[in-house]
Design a protein around this motif. Structure first.
Motif, PDB file in Angstrom:
ATOM      1  N   PRO A  55      41.867  27.630  46.934  1.00  0.00           N
ATOM      2  CA  PRO A  55      42.950  28.523  46.523  1.00  0.00           C
ATOM      3  C   PRO A  55      42.654  29.263  45.212  1.00  0.00           C
ATOM      4  O   PRO A  55      43.074  30.416  45.038  1.00  0.00           O
ATOM      5  CB  PRO A  55      44.158  27.596  46.345  1.00  0.00           C
ATOM      6  N   ALA A  56      41.906  28.636  44.318  1.00  0.00           N
ATOM      7  CA  ALA A  56      41.552  29.301  43.057  1.00  0.00           C
ATOM      8  C   ALA A  56      40.647  30.498  43.316  1.00  0.00           C
ATOM      9  O   ALA A  56      40.837  31.574  42.732  1.00  0.00           O
ATOM     10  CB  ALA A  56      40.882  28.315  42.102  1.00  0.00           C
ATOM     11  N   ILE A  57      39.680  30.332  44.193  1.00  0.00           N
ATOM     12  CA  ILE A  57      38.799  31.456  44.529  1.00  0.00           C
ATOM     13  C   ILE A  57      39.582  32.543  45.249  1.00  0.00           C
ATOM     14  O   ILE A  57      39.415  33.736  44.951  1.00  0.00           O
ATOM     15  CB  ILE A  57      37.584  30.978  45.360  1.00  0.00           C
ATOM     16  N   GLU A  58      40.456  32.167  46.159  1.00  0.00           N
ATOM     17  CA  GLU A  58      41.275  33.161  46.854  1.00  0.00           C
ATOM     18  C   GLU A  58      42.112  33.970  45.868  1.00  0.00           C
ATOM     19  O   GLU A  58      42.221  35.200  45.988  1.00  0.00           O
ATOM     20  CB  GLU A  58      42.169  32.497  47.894  1.00  0.00           C
ATOM     21  N   ALA A  59      42.672  33.311  44.868  1.00  0.00           N
ATOM     22  CA  ALA A  59      43.462  34.013  43.848  1.00  0.00           C
ATOM     23  C   ALA A  59      42.592  34.989  43.049  1.00  0.00           C
ATOM     24  O   ALA A  59      43.029  36.109  42.731  1.00  0.00           O
ATOM     25  CB  ALA A  59      44.143  33.011  42.916  1.00  0.00           C
ATOM     26  N   ILE A  60      41.362  34.584  42.737  1.00  0.00           N
ATOM     27  CA  ILE A  60      40.437  35.466  42.009  1.00  0.00           C
ATOM     28  C   ILE A  60      40.122  36.705  42.852  1.00  0.00           C
ATOM     29  O   ILE A  60      40.116  37.834  42.350  1.00  0.00           O
ATOM     30  CB  ILE A  60      39.148  34.706  41.633  1.00  0.00           C
ATOM     31  N   LEU A  61      39.865  36.501  44.132  1.00  0.00           N
ATOM     32  CA  LEU A  61      39.556  37.625  45.016  1.00  0.00           C
ATOM     33  C   LEU A  61      40.760  38.559  45.146  1.00  0.00           C
ATOM     34  O   LEU A  61      40.608  39.787  45.146  1.00  0.00           O
ATOM     35  CB  LEU A  61      39.092  37.131  46.379  1.00  0.00           C
ATOM     36  N   ASN A  62      41.958  37.995  45.241  1.00  0.00           N
ATOM     37  CA  ASN A  62      43.170  38.826  45.295  1.00  0.00           C
ATOM     38  C   ASN A  62      43.352  39.621  44.011  1.00  0.00           C
ATOM     39  O   ASN A  62      43.757  40.788  44.052  1.00  0.00           O
ATOM     40  CB  ASN A  62      44.397  37.972  45.585  1.00  0.00           C
ATOM     41  N   GLU A  63      43.041  39.004  42.888  1.00  0.00           N
ATOM     42  CA  GLU A  63      43.123  39.711  41.607  1.00  0.00           C
ATOM     43  C   GLU A  63      42.113  40.859  41.556  1.00  0.00           C
ATOM     44  O   GLU A  63      42.433  41.968  41.105  1.00  0.00           O
ATOM     45  CB  GLU A  63      42.876  38.731  40.452  1.00  0.00           C
ATOM     46  N   ALA A  64      40.911  40.611  42.042  1.00  0.00           N
ATOM     47  CA  ALA A  64      39.892  41.665  42.071  1.00  0.00           C
ATOM     48  C   ALA A  64      40.321  42.818  42.979  1.00  0.00           C
ATOM     49  O   ALA A  64      40.150  43.995  42.628  1.00  0.00           O
ATOM     50  CB  ALA A  64      38.551  41.095  42.527  1.00  0.00           C
ATOM     51  N   LYS A  65      40.901  42.487  44.127  1.00  0.00           N
ATOM     52  CA  LYS A  65      41.378  43.528  45.048  1.00  0.00           C
ATOM     53  C   LYS A  65      42.467  44.382  44.397  1.00  0.00           C
ATOM     54  O   LYS A  65      42.549  45.582  44.651  1.00  0.00           O
ATOM     55  CB  LYS A  65      41.935  42.900  46.327  1.00  0.00           C
ATOM     56  N   ALA A  66      43.299  43.752  43.577  1.00  0.00           N
ATOM     57  CA  ALA A  66      44.383  44.487  42.910  1.00  0.00           C
ATOM     58  C   ALA A  66      43.858  45.379  41.784  1.00  0.00           C
ATOM     59  O   ALA A  66      44.455  46.415  41.481  1.00  0.00           O
ATOM     60  CB  ALA A  66      45.415  43.501  42.365  1.00  0.00           C
ATOM     61  N   LYS A  67      42.745  44.994  41.164  1.00  0.00           N
ATOM     62  CA  LYS A  67      42.215  45.737  40.015  1.00  0.00           C
ATOM     63  C   LYS A  67      41.253  46.858  40.408  1.00  0.00           C
ATOM     64  O   LYS A  67      41.147  47.844  39.695  1.00  0.00           O
ATOM     65  CB  LYS A  67      41.483  44.792  39.060  1.00  0.00           C
ATOM     66  N   TRP A  68      40.500  46.660  41.493  1.00  0.00           N
ATOM     67  CA  TRP A  68      39.468  47.623  41.873  1.00  0.00           C
ATOM     68  C   TRP A  68      39.629  48.023  43.327  1.00  0.00           C
ATOM     69  O   TRP A  68      40.151  47.264  44.140  1.00  0.00           O
ATOM     70  CB  TRP A  68      38.072  47.038  41.640  1.00  0.00           C
ATOM     71  N   ARG A  69      39.148  49.183  43.666  1.00  0.00           N
ATOM     72  CA  ARG A  69      39.208  49.699  45.046  1.00  0.00           C
ATOM     73  C   ARG A  69      38.010  49.133  45.815  1.00  0.00           C
ATOM     74  O   ARG A  69      36.940  49.738  45.829  1.00  0.00           O
ATOM     75  CB  ARG A  69      39.211  51.223  45.037  1.00  0.00           C
ATOM     76  N   LEU A  70      38.232  47.993  46.438  1.00  0.00           N
ATOM     77  CA  LEU A  70      37.162  47.303  47.160  1.00  0.00           C
ATOM     78  C   LEU A  70      37.418  47.363  48.657  1.00  0.00           C
ATOM     79  O   LEU A  70      38.565  47.262  49.100  1.00  0.00           O
ATOM     80  CB  LEU A  70      37.078  45.846  46.701  1.00  0.00           C
ATOM     81  N   ASN A  71      36.352  47.499  49.403  1.00  0.00           N
ATOM     82  CA  ASN A  71      36.460  47.491  50.859  1.00  0.00           C
ATOM     83  C   ASN A  71      36.151  46.121  51.456  1.00  0.00           C
ATOM     84  O   ASN A  71      36.621  45.798  52.536  1.00  0.00           O
ATOM     85  CB  ASN A  71      35.514  48.541  51.457  1.00  0.00           C
ATOM     86  N   HIS A  72      35.358  45.337  50.748  1.00  0.00           N
ATOM     87  CA  HIS A  72      34.969  44.026  51.257  1.00  0.00           C
ATOM     88  C   HIS A  72      34.612  43.121  50.071  1.00  0.00           C
ATOM     89  O   HIS A  72      34.036  43.574  49.093  1.00  0.00           O
ATOM     90  CB  HIS A  72      33.738  44.159  52.171  1.00  0.00           C
ATOM     91  N   ILE A  73      34.963  41.834  50.203  1.00  0.00           N
ATOM     92  CA  ILE A  73      34.571  40.831  49.212  1.00  0.00           C
ATOM     93  C   ILE A  73      34.126  39.576  49.957  1.00  0.00           C
ATOM     94  O   ILE A  73      34.800  39.128  50.875  1.00  0.00           O
ATOM     95  CB  ILE A  73      35.728  40.424  48.278  1.00  0.00           C
ATOM     96  N   THR A  74      33.017  39.027  49.518  1.00  0.00           N
ATOM     97  CA  THR A  74      32.569  37.711  49.981  1.00  0.00           C
ATOM     98  C   THR A  74      32.345  36.853  48.745  1.00  0.00           C
ATOM     99  O   THR A  74      31.782  37.322  47.758  1.00  0.00           O
ATOM    100  CB  THR A  74      31.230  37.816  50.752  1.00  0.00           C
ATOM    101  N   CYS A  75      32.812  35.606  48.803  1.00  0.00           N
ATOM    102  CA  CYS A  75      32.535  34.634  47.744  1.00  0.00           C
ATOM    103  C   CYS A  75      32.363  33.270  48.401  1.00  0.00           C
ATOM    104  O   CYS A  75      33.308  32.753  48.999  1.00  0.00           O
ATOM    105  CB  CYS A  75      33.668  34.597  46.724  1.00  0.00           C
ATOM    106  N   ILE A  76      31.166  32.739  48.308  1.00  0.00           N
ATOM    107  CA  ILE A  76      30.851  31.434  48.887  1.00  0.00           C
ATOM    108  C   ILE A  76      30.138  30.609  47.816  1.00  0.00           C
ATOM    109  O   ILE A  76      29.189  31.087  47.201  1.00  0.00           O
ATOM    110  CB  ILE A  76      29.910  31.556  50.116  1.00  0.00           C
ATOM    111  N   HIS A  77      30.614  29.366  47.603  1.00  0.00           N
ATOM    112  CA  HIS A  77      29.957  28.475  46.638  1.00  0.00           C
ATOM    113  C   HIS A  77      29.528  27.216  47.358  1.00  0.00           C
ATOM    114  O   HIS A  77      30.280  26.627  48.123  1.00  0.00           O
ATOM    115  CB  HIS A  77      30.887  28.124  45.480  1.00  0.00           C
TER     116      HIS A  77
END
Length: 147
Positions: A55-77
């Motif tokens: 959920p922490a990573i999902e929140a970070i990705l949602n924050e990034a989507k709100a700040k920048w015009r992104l078409n796709h995001i992948t984050c895998i750890h």
């Protein structure tokens, strides 16, 4: 799910991110290096508290989507044992223009390392090891990026 105990297939994730809307694709692969602070590294071992990390990573990705015009995001750890040159974390961002993709990518990796409950055990060739947080982002000089 953003946490995996399997090897990260960079080509698989890279192939999924292409779009006619995107003129920029930025890929960051955090990989295990063989030398850290003068000591030879044999491998890293990551642990995560997945119930909080995902959920922490999902929140970070949602924050990034709100700040920048992104078409796709992948984050895998990755968790578990990660050997030299293997990918421990993968971030891919795409956008119409490079500025948003670059800035968002850096924001995501820095915020993941600073806030997500992931711990790293660094095992050295002499048999010793150290445990620590995943964070290496103590000094930020980036404009327009808030953690």
């Amino acid at each position: 799910m953003y946490i995996t105990n399997k090897a990260i297939d960079i080509n698989h994730y890279f192939a999924q991110c292409h779009s006619a809307k995107s003129g920029a694709v930025v890929l960051f692969s955090g990989e295990v290096r063989g030398l850290n602070e003068g000591k030879e590294v044999e491998y890293l071992e990551y642990e995560a508290y997945e119930d909080m990390a995902n959920p922490a990573i999902e929140a970070i990705l949602n924050e990034a989507k709100a700040k920048w015009r992104l078409n796709h995001i992948t984050c895998i750890h990755r968790t578990g044992k990660v050997t030299l040159t293997e990918c421990a974390v993968l971030i891919i961002t795409t956008s119409a223009h490079r500025s948003d993709a670059y800035t968002a990518n850096r924001f995501i990796i820095d915020k993941v390392k600073a806030t997500v409950p992931i711990w790293k055990k660094e095992v050295y060739t002499d048999g010793s090891h150290t445990w620590g947080s995943n964070c290496e982002c103590h000094h930020h000089t980036h404009k327009n990026i808030s953690l």
